[in-house]
Write a protein that holds these residues in place. Structure first.
Motif, mmCIF file in Angstrom:
data_model
loop_
_atom_site.group_PDB
_atom_site.id
_atom_site.type_symbol
_atom_site.label_atom_id
_atom_site.label_comp_id
_atom_site.label_asym_id
_atom_site.label_seq_id
_atom_site.Cartn_x
_atom_site.Cartn_y
_atom_site.Cartn_z
ATOM 1 N N PHE A 139 0.834 -1.207 0.000
ATOM 2 C CA PHE A 139 0.000 0.000 0.000
ATOM 3 C C PHE A 139 0.867 1.255 0.000
ATOM 4 O O PHE A 139 0.660 2.169 -0.807
ATOM 5 C CB PHE A 139 -0.932 -0.020 1.216
ATOM 6 N N PHE A 140 1.853 1.304 0.892
ATOM 7 C CA PHE A 140 2.666 2.512 1.001
ATOM 8 C C PHE A 140 3.642 2.658 -0.168
ATOM 9 O O PHE A 140 3.929 3.775 -0.594
ATOM 10 C CB PHE A 140 3.369 2.565 2.354
ATOM 11 N N SER A 155 2.921 1.701 -3.206
ATOM 12 C CA SER A 155 2.046 2.205 -4.273
ATOM 13 C C SER A 155 1.759 3.693 -4.092
ATOM 14 O O SER A 155 1.779 4.454 -5.065
ATOM 15 C CB SER A 155 0.734 1.427 -4.291
ATOM 16 N N CYS A 156 1.482 4.100 -2.861
ATOM 17 C CA CYS A 156 1.233 5.528 -2.599
ATOM 18 C C CYS A 156 2.469 6.367 -2.912
ATOM 19 O O CYS A 156 2.349 7.453 -3.487
ATOM 20 C CB CYS A 156 0.811 5.740 -1.150
ATOM 21 N N ILE A 202 2.790 6.663 -6.705
ATOM 22 C CA ILE A 202 1.791 7.606 -7.230
ATOM 23 C C ILE A 202 2.204 9.044 -6.901
ATOM 24 O O ILE A 202 2.069 9.941 -7.745
ATOM 25 C CB ILE A 202 0.390 7.270 -6.690
ATOM 26 N N TYR A 203 2.728 9.252 -5.709
ATOM 27 C CA TYR A 203 3.189 10.585 -5.337
ATOM 28 C C TYR A 203 4.339 11.034 -6.240
ATOM 29 O O TYR A 203 4.363 12.171 -6.706
ATOM 30 C CB TYR A 203 3.619 10.600 -3.874
ATOM 31 N N HIS A 215 -0.587 6.927 -13.303
ATOM 32 C CA HIS A 215 -0.961 6.443 -11.975
ATOM 33 C C HIS A 215 -1.919 5.258 -12.062
ATOM 34 O O HIS A 215 -1.947 4.405 -11.173
ATOM 35 C CB HIS A 215 -1.576 7.571 -11.145
ATOM 36 N N ALA A 252 -10.922 6.632 -1.388
ATOM 37 C CA ALA A 252 -9.954 5.861 -0.602
ATOM 38 C C ALA A 252 -10.670 4.855 0.299
ATOM 39 O O ALA A 252 -10.200 3.718 0.465
ATOM 40 C CB ALA A 252 -9.087 6.801 0.222
ATOM 41 N N THR A 300 -10.071 0.819 -0.014
ATOM 42 C CA THR A 300 -9.582 0.009 1.103
ATOM 43 C C THR A 300 -10.618 -1.006 1.572
ATOM 44 O O THR A 300 -10.255 -2.108 1.999
ATOM 45 C CB THR A 300 -9.140 0.904 2.274
#
Length: 181
Positions: A62-63, A65-66, A69-70, A81, A154, A158
């Motif tokens: 998850f992090f 991927s975040c 994307i950032y 993205h 979001a 999730t």
């Protein structure tokens, strides 16, 4: 693509993945190197430790991927993205298949493993819900509608990830060998 279509598209794709679950389960077969390594690890056959391992893997994916994307936001390449999100879904489903095939315990312990591991997504949903409830403008006159929409998406993502992870890791039974139907 409209927001409503997007919000309906996510659960539809996940539903197709869940329906095709049996065919996908054969991807990470029992002869896979990762499956064999996890099967031979003594700690992995403990429902709590393997559940925490799944929790950590879900959090890591998850992090990562975040973060991707950032970082992609600075490239100014449109729709890139979406590919990151696609690869994140594929990677997560593959990881869940590997963990499901490596688990050798009882069905009750399999459900505990799935609940502990997928609880990461419940925690993230609750964090996003908390942010929606406490959403305030940072300056007078700021419109918080787009922030609300982002947080709502979001929560949907999730929640769908929680359900899918639980189905793949907690409720997928391996076929018993030698069992006559």
């Amino acid at each position: 693509m409209s927001l409503t279509l997007f919000l309906l598209f996510i659960p539809l794709v996940v539903l197709i993945i869940i329906i095709a679950k049996n065919q996908l389960m054969q991807m990470g077969g029992e002869n896979n190197n990762l499956v064999l390594k996890l099967q031979n690890a003594n700690w992995f056959q403990n429902k709590w430790k393997s559940g925490l391992f799944l929790f950590g893997m879900n959090a890591s994916l998850f992090f990562i991927s975040c973060l991707c994307i950032y970082l992609i936001m600075f490239l100014l390449i449109p729709f890139l993205h979406l590919f990151v999100m696609l690869f994140a879904v594929i990677g997560s489903v593959y990881m869940w298949i590997i963990i499901n095939n490596a688990w050798q315990g009882t069905n009750k312990n399999r459900i505990i493993l799935g609940l502990v591991g997928s609880s990461f997504y419940v925690i993230m949903s609750l964090i996003f819900l908390y942010k929606i409830v406490n959403l305030k403008p940072s300056y007078p006159g700021e419109d918080t509608f787009m922030s609300f929409i982002g947080l709502a998406i979001a929560i949907v993502v999730t929640t769908v990830a929680f359900i899918t992870c639980l189905i793949f890791t907690g409720f997928s039974k391996k076929k018993a060998e030698g069992f006559i139907k």
